[in-house]
Structure formats: C-alpha cells, structure tokens
Write a protein that holds these residues in place. Structure first.
Motif, mmCIF file in Angstrom:
data_model
loop_
_atom_site.group_PDB
_atom_site.id
_atom_site.type_symbol
_atom_site.label_atom_id
_atom_site.label_comp_id
_atom_site.label_asym_id
_atom_site.label_seq_id
_atom_site.Cartn_x
_atom_site.Cartn_y
_atom_site.Cartn_z
ATOM 1 N N LEU A 150 46.550 88.848 8.993
ATOM 2 C CA LEU A 150 47.998 88.953 9.197
ATOM 3 C C LEU A 150 48.271 88.976 10.696
ATOM 4 C CD1 LEU A 150 50.858 89.591 7.849
ATOM 5 C CD2 LEU A 150 50.434 91.933 8.658
ATOM 6 N N VAL B 53 45.094 82.247 7.811
ATOM 7 C CA VAL B 53 46.388 82.906 8.058
ATOM 8 C C VAL B 53 47.278 82.655 6.844
ATOM 9 C CG1 VAL B 53 48.290 83.137 9.718
ATOM 10 C CG2 VAL B 53 46.062 82.340 10.513
ATOM 11 N N PRO C 50 52.569 85.157 3.117
ATOM 12 C CA PRO C 50 52.773 86.249 2.158
ATOM 13 C C PRO C 50 53.235 85.680 0.812
ATOM 14 C CG PRO C 50 54.525 86.228 3.823
ATOM 15 C CD PRO C 50 53.523 85.204 4.250
ATOM 16 N N ASN D 112 57.203 85.653 7.606
ATOM 17 C CA ASN D 112 56.168 84.710 7.224
ATOM 18 C C ASN D 112 54.862 85.278 7.738
ATOM 19 O OD1 ASN D 112 56.561 82.321 5.773
ATOM 20 N ND2 ASN D 112 57.995 81.587 7.326
ATOM 21 N N ASN D 113 53.909 84.439 7.977
ATOM 22 C CA ASN D 113 52.711 84.832 8.712
ATOM 23 C C ASN D 113 52.539 83.790 9.805
ATOM 24 O OD1 ASN D 113 50.437 86.143 9.491
ATOM 25 N ND2 ASN D 113 49.154 85.473 7.787
ATOM 26 N N PRO D 114 52.822 84.131 11.062
ATOM 27 C CA PRO D 114 53.134 85.437 11.639
ATOM 28 C C PRO D 114 54.436 86.050 11.126
ATOM 29 C CG PRO D 114 52.799 83.755 13.371
ATOM 30 C CD PRO D 114 52.760 83.072 12.082
ATOM 31 N N VAL D 115 54.439 87.407 11.049
ATOM 32 C CA VAL D 115 55.690 88.141 10.939
ATOM 33 C C VAL D 115 56.258 88.213 12.354
ATOM 34 C CG1 VAL D 115 56.795 90.329 10.356
ATOM 35 C CG2 VAL D 115 54.820 89.549 9.026
ATOM 36 N N CYS E 39 52.559 95.259 4.644
ATOM 37 C CA CYS E 39 51.561 94.192 4.441
ATOM 38 C C CYS E 39 50.131 94.708 4.329
ATOM 39 C CB CYS E 39 51.622 93.178 5.587
ATOM 40 S SG CYS E 39 53.186 92.316 5.692
ATOM 41 N N TYR F 229 46.085 91.088 2.735
ATOM 42 C CA TYR F 229 45.447 90.847 4.042
ATOM 43 C C TYR F 229 44.278 91.806 4.289
ATOM 44 C CZ TYR F 229 49.553 87.997 4.683
ATOM 45 O OH TYR F 229 50.507 87.043 4.506
ATOM 46 N N ALA G 148 44.366 92.650 10.823
ATOM 47 C CA ALA G 148 45.612 92.295 11.509
ATOM 48 C C ALA G 148 45.353 91.958 12.969
ATOM 49 C CB ALA G 148 46.610 93.441 11.404
#
Lengths: 466, 466
Positions: free
Chosen positions: A303, A326, A329, A348-351, A369, A376, A379
């Motif tokens: 994540l 990656v 979510p 999203n991913n990245p947040v 998350c 995940y 991180a």
C-alpha cells in the motif's frame, strides 16, 4: 574467533607516542575506548609508552599474551610472527601494508608468514587491514583518528569488509543513519581469517542482528556458501560485491590483490546461500537499515499512502521496476475509505491525501487499509511535511497503527529542517526513513527479498520477480 | 509569458488574513518576498487585507490589472474568469483544486473555463497548482509557509513541474545541494500553459542556465518536441518522467488527471529533442547539479583518482554499468606517475593513493594525468578525508588543476562532519559532490550524455553506450 574481539591480553608491536604513527594511534584509540584487557606495548626504542611499560620484543613480556597487533614495516613482520610462535601466541592482527598488493615480493612474504602460522597454529587477521572494532568489548585496532571518523554507537549491525576505506565509510554512514554497530572486521589481504570463519562466529553472536559484507573476492567458495547458508537462516546478510566488470575486476586486483572472479558465479552463490545482494553503497546501507529496523512482509501487496500525488506516482513506478505489487483496493475497501475522507482525496493505491492532508488522515488511511482490511502486507508511506496540517504527531500516529498491524513500513520524505526532525523521530521508533521515493522502494524490496530467501525458492506463495 | 513571472499589477482573488487560508498565505508570501508590482486584494467580505485596500470584485478595481491569481472554491472560478474577460485581463493563475482530478464534473468545469479563455485571449496557468516562484522579480503565488519549505537562493536552475509537491521537494533539495533557483512553475492540471509554451520562454531567459522538468504527461506532443529541440540546443534540459508502468500510469491519472501514455514514446521523444532523462528523484537532482556546475566532457575517457581502493573498484564497476570508459594509462604515463609516487601507490586507473595519501598527492596525480597527458577527458575524484594527511587544502589543489585543465570533474566522498565541510568547499567552487560512488558515476554519465546529445547522433566520435 572470540580472541580477536575480546583478548585477555594484547601486545601492540611498534607502539610509540609519535604523533601520526599508526601503532601510536592504535594504542591511543584502544586506551581511549576503555578496553579492559591487559595491554603490552612492544618497541625496543622505548621504556614507557602512554604511561605503560614498553617491552623490547614480545619475547620479553613476562606474562601470557593472547593476541599480537603488528603495525611495523612489512619486511619486519615475519620475524615477529616467528617470535610469537616461540611464545605460543595463537592470534595475530597484521595491520601493516606492503604485501600482496605490491606484487610478487609481497606475495612471497605473505606466503612465508602463512607457513609459520600454519605450522604453529596461529590465526591471522590481515595483513593490510584496520582489524577490529568491537563496541561491546571496547577492543579496537583502528588506526583512524576519531576526530575524522565517526565512533558509532553500540548496536546490532556487524560489518565484514575486505576494504578498510569501505569499512570506515560504513561506520560513518551507520552513524549518519542512526544505526548502531556491534562488531566491525576489516581483513584486507586476508591470508587466513576471512568471511568463512567470521560468519559462524557472528551467527552465534548475541549482539549481532544484521550482517553487512563488502567483498571483492571470497576466501573459500564452498566453505563460504555453507557458512552463509547456516548464518542467513538466523540473521539477514546483505552483501556488496564489487569488481564485477572488466574495469572493476582490474581495480580490485590492484587494491587487495583479490581475484574478483566471475560475477555470475557470485550472484548464483548469493542466491543459494540466502544472501541479499546490494548494488551500490546506498542500496547497501539502505537495505541494512530496513532489515535492522523492520521485519520482512508476509506477502507482496504494497500500500502506498502519501499527501504528495507526484510522489505516489513515482513510488508506484519504482514498485513496478522492483517487482513489488501495488494492488488497487477492493470496491468494499474503497467505499470504506471514501466514507472517511473528503471527496477530493484519491482513494486508490496510492491513497493520495492531497495537499490538504492533516496528520490524522494518515492514521485513518493506515487503520482502514492495514488493520481493518487484509488486502495489504506492507506500507510505503510518504508524508510530506510542507502543509500546515502536517505536524510531528504523524510519527506517533503512524507508529501506533503500524506496530498494532504487525506489518512492516518504510517512510520516504523530502524536505528541509522540519522534515529532518520528523525523520529522526521516525527512526528513533525503528521506522527507516529514505530521502527519495526510489530508495524507499528499493529498501522495501530488500525486506521482501529477505522473506523470499527465508521461505526458500519454490516454498513460497509470494509472487516476487527479481 | 513574461506577465506570469513579472506582472505590473496582480489581483489576488480570495484574499484574506485568515490564518491557514490559501489566498491569505499567497498574499503574505508575496508581500514578504518584496515583489515590486501593484497588488490588489479581491474579496467582497473585507475592506482591507494586510494593510492593502480590498475590492469586492475585480471589476471594482479602478486600474488596469495584468494578472489574476485565483484561489477560491472551484465552483466559483468560472465567474471570476468571465469577469476578467470583461475587464480584459489576459493572464490568470488558477490555484484552486477540485477540477479534472475529481472526475467528470471537474472536467466539465475546466472545459467551460477554457472556452471563455480562448474566446477572450486569456492565458491560464493551472488549475490545481502552486503557480510561480521567481527569484529575480520576487513574484510568487506559492501558498506554502517558508517555515516549512526552503526559500531557495537566487541561481540559474529553472523548474517546470506538473506536480506541486514535487516542485516543493525540488526547491528543498536544491537548497540542500547548494543550488540556486531562477524560476519555478507548477501548472497542475494544465488546461492551457504548459511545457511547450514555457520552454521557449526559458530558452531566452538570461537567468536560466539549466532546466529541470517533472512530467506525468506532456501538453502537446509535437509542439513540445520542437520547443525542447530548440531549447536544448542552448541549455541542458533534464526530465523526470513518471507514470511509466501500469501502477504508475493509474496513479498519475488519479493525481493530475494526466494520461501518462506509452513510456516508450516519451523515451524516443526525449532522445529526439535532446532531453536528458533521469530515473528517480536523486538522479534528477544529481544530474541537474552536475550540469549546473560543470561542462560536459569532450570525450568518454574517465580517470578515477582515490585514496580508498574499495571506492575505486566500485566506481570502476559503475562506470562499466553506465557506459563510461576507464582506460588504463599508457606505459609512458604509468612510468611518469610511478616516478612521482611511493612504490606502494597503485598507478593504474583507478589511481589508488592508498590510506597513506596526503592532499598534495591529488594535485600530482591530476596534474600528471589531466594536464600533462591527453589520455583522459574527465575525472571522478574520491577523496576520503579520514587519513591525517588529507586536509581542506585538497579542495584548492583539485580546483586549481581541474580549472586549468579545462576538463570536468565530479567528486564522491563519504564521511562525517569534516567531510561535510570539504563538500561545501568543493561546491562553493562549483565542483559537484556526491555521497556515494554510484551517484557520482551517474552524474558524470549525464554530463557525457549532454555532450552526446549536443553533438547529435552520428556526428560524434564519442563512444557512448546507453
């Protein structure tokens, strides 16, 4: 091996008070560090050195001696080794340079010393080396002034290095990165003791948690692989192999007389013995730092959380380059995140918490998350400290969640004085911080590599491309 | 374009004294920086803001206005742009976020603004951006507090960035690396002004020597290539393209709504237009630093000089990895070096001055190889400062020789406080210093790349593998 790190008594051959002289600095450093064993200066020229009685030769020392430290011209070393054979001193650290790296004559001198050593059961470290620095016994043979070189704090990293300059650089870098050192050994031309004998010792050493090895060549191929295999089951080993291409191989030969050999063979050996290889000095120290501070992730689902969208993009790019996954979510997790954040945050991913982020948003994102969801395994967190809503509290918030999650994290951040302060706070809590996205990603990939090597090829459900 | 950097008069729409409010910080930063143009705060709520008369709307300003800076909620921006059309203000910087990056509704709002702008000859920077920082006119629209973000010194580097956070990070990094900034532009969602219009402006800008571009996507493919081609003939351009792999492309879309496109096409375009591409943030800033401080080498024959043999080996390895040649000295040059040095110095390439080196040895080695001989085009110098014989004088000695040689050099060194001091001295003299061998080599390879791109493919006798 213990004697090299914690001798009951040591003779410093060549001892002097002359400023700038190698054996003089060694003795001064040893006295300054608070070493508790007996110290016998040896030099026919003096009666006393730094307040200690000085002996004309090691044969004149009335007591038993466990170890000699020899720092005199190369041509005189053989005689001293012969004397120590006579006195039954079974360990020697030969600091002196001027052997194999000088050509045929030097090789011949090394060979003569080696024969005396073998015939009399003497273990030798060196020649052409800095020897040992031990932060637990306070024994050191370093001839570098602590005004110039960092005297690193006690810790759990041990360093094996063929190169003296590199060993010193690692001590400096470790200090800069807030890493403590257990033991450092530089063996230079390595006519006897090398990686294969030192690894089993460090493997059993309670103070050593992570091992960093700089190598141009290896002492005994098969023995090394066996030793590394056994050791890496217990502790991560990170290696920096240099002398890879034609130019580097030639340079290594001039440097320590090392035959650097075929790099492909080294790569295969590292893989086989569970060693994590680093390419370059930064990757070396970055990987060591990550492995010292965090545990390997259980899987390869990363994540990314940031308040700097561009940084999220570049981390995602480098994850792809380094075989890290990656995953987006799930719709359910996405909805959950949406319900907790402003509409313009990107879930999203990245947040992407955007420039409007405050530190609490990191807590929320990671809680949702990494704890409430099982999507995940680790991180990569990129808190940029420029916005007003970002305070030092982000450190405790992130630490709290990540520690409770039982999952590892690395931090990337870029900035001025305030960012440096936040970096220090994170690292005091054992979260490694990197000054660029690519270095953070690389460090995470080395954590994952550790897991993959631990689980053994073919016995892992971790998808990992190398 | 000049108006964006040096407006005669500017209206700050949304102006307030409320702490933490974006338009408030913009106004405060602008006043604090000493901008000389006229400033008109605009906000129906106030009569005065920071001691300046505040107007209910831009239509109420009695004088001519060259530029509006709009920092109000997204939904209100269109009306302001319509008003400025009425008042014939031909430039706007839209700071506000909440457009394309938010989805369909945001795209629609952008499109309406764009139509008004086209119909009324209004040039727009943004939305969703930091706008401009100009160190020569002292004009800025940055909404970041200088307590958190470095306020970089005047210099010759100009930055174009799609990402605001990245632009800020580059300002911080530039300050850390001792690089001065000429102009910075962050255009965010870029509905109008982008790279293609800004490059010709920077190309003619007397203050800009090197241009750094962060891009997720490009505004106009063909126009960009033409602009970059023309500009790179005069000045080096270094680009960091992000959004390369699937994860990064998705992240870029969420970030600035950018369609990152096929990375291979970008690579080809960079090559065609003479842009030097960096992979990662460190390579980006390292390359920019080298190009700001040193000239490109005339050829690809690199000399390595060090007093840390291990560092020489690793630099040689990375030279091979990066297509740099490390030719051995000719027998004649070797003899000459030998005659000047102690027998145990290694007179090869690398020249290894060993742990016994003193600073004067660097002078001798460089004088012999870079001035008296014509065998090398550039030098990678790795002075390790741990030995007692190495003092700050090494800086003046190296500077003197390298400047007289007319050939470029980069420095790598690792160490504690004393090394940091030496780094600063080198950089004051415009020799870039890198904290690891691999970064120094990469920086040199970017200098060489500049030469290759300048000479044009096929028109160069430089051997360079990419």
């Amino acid at each position: 091996m213990e004697t090299f790190f914690n001798p009951l008594s040591v003779a410093i051959v060549g001892a002097t008070e002359k400023p700038g002289s190698l054996p003089g600095i060694i003795l001064k450093n040893l006295l300054g560090k608070g070493f508790q064993g007996k110290i016998y200066p040896v030099n026919p020229k003096y009666g006393m050195v730094f307040g200690l009685k000085c002996f004309p030769s090691i044969l004149d020392i009335p007591d038993e001696v466990a170890l000699t430290v020899i720092a005199i011209p190369a041509s005189l070393v053989l005689d001293v080794v012969k004397q120590q054979a006579q006195k039954r001193i079974h360990h020697a650290i030969i600091i002196s340079a001027g052997f194999r790296e000088m050509g045929a004559e030097g090789i011949e001198m090394e060979e003569q010393i080696r024969q005396v050593a073998i015939g009399n059961d003497i273990k030798i470290l060196g020649p052409n080396c800095l020897g040992v620095l031990d932060n637990y016994t306070n024994f050191t043979t370093s001839f570098l002034s602590w005004e110039r070189v960092s005297n690193p704090k006690k810790g759990s990293l041990s360093i094996l290095s063929q190169s003296g300059a590199f060993a010193v650089a690692l001590l400096d870098l470790a200090t800069l990165e807030g890493l403590g050192i257990a033991r450092m050994v530089n063996y230079g031309n390595r006519i006897d003791v090398g990686e294969s004998t030192l690894l089993p010792f460090l493997s059993d050493d309670i103070h050593t948690k992570v091992i960093a090895i700089y190598m141009e060549s290896v002492d005994h191929g098969r023995k090394f692989i066996e030793a590394a295999k056994a050791c890496s089951k217990k502790k991560p080993i990170v290696a920096l192999k240099v002398g890879k291409g034609a130019a580097g191989i030639a340079a290594a030969k001039s440097h320590t007389g090392a035959i650097a050999g075929n790099y492909e063979i080294y790569k295969a050996a590292f893989l086989k013995s569970g060693i994590i290889e680093a390419n370059g000095l930064e990757e070396f120290i970055d990987g060591v730092k990550a492995l010292s501070m965090q545990n390997p992730p259980k899987g390869n689902r990363i994540l990314i959380v940031t308040n700097g969208g561009g940084f999220g993009v570049i981390v995602a790019d480098h994850c792809s380059e380094n075989g890290l996954e990656v995953p987006l979510p799930s719709p359910r997790l996405k909805e959950k995140l949406k319900s907790k954040f402003s509409a313009f945050y990107v879930v999203n991913n990245p947040v992407d918490l955007t420039g409007s982020a405050c530190d609490r948003d990191y807590y929320t994102a990671l809680q949702t998350c990494m704890i409430e969801s099982d999507e995940y395994d680790a991180a990569i967190i990129i808190p940029l400290m420029a916005p007003q809503g970002m305070t030092e509290r982000v450190v405790d918030l992130v630490t709290d969640i990540m520690n409770r999650s039982g999952k590892p994290a690395v931090i990337c951040t870029v900035g001025g004085a305030f960012t440096t302060k936040v970096k220090q706070l994170f690292e005091e809590r054992e979260f490694p911080v990197y000054p660029s996205p690519e270095r953070g990603v690389k460090a995470m990939s080395m954590l994952l590599k550790r897991r993959v090597l631990q689980e053994g090829a073919g016995h892992s459900d971790i998808k990992y491309r190398d």
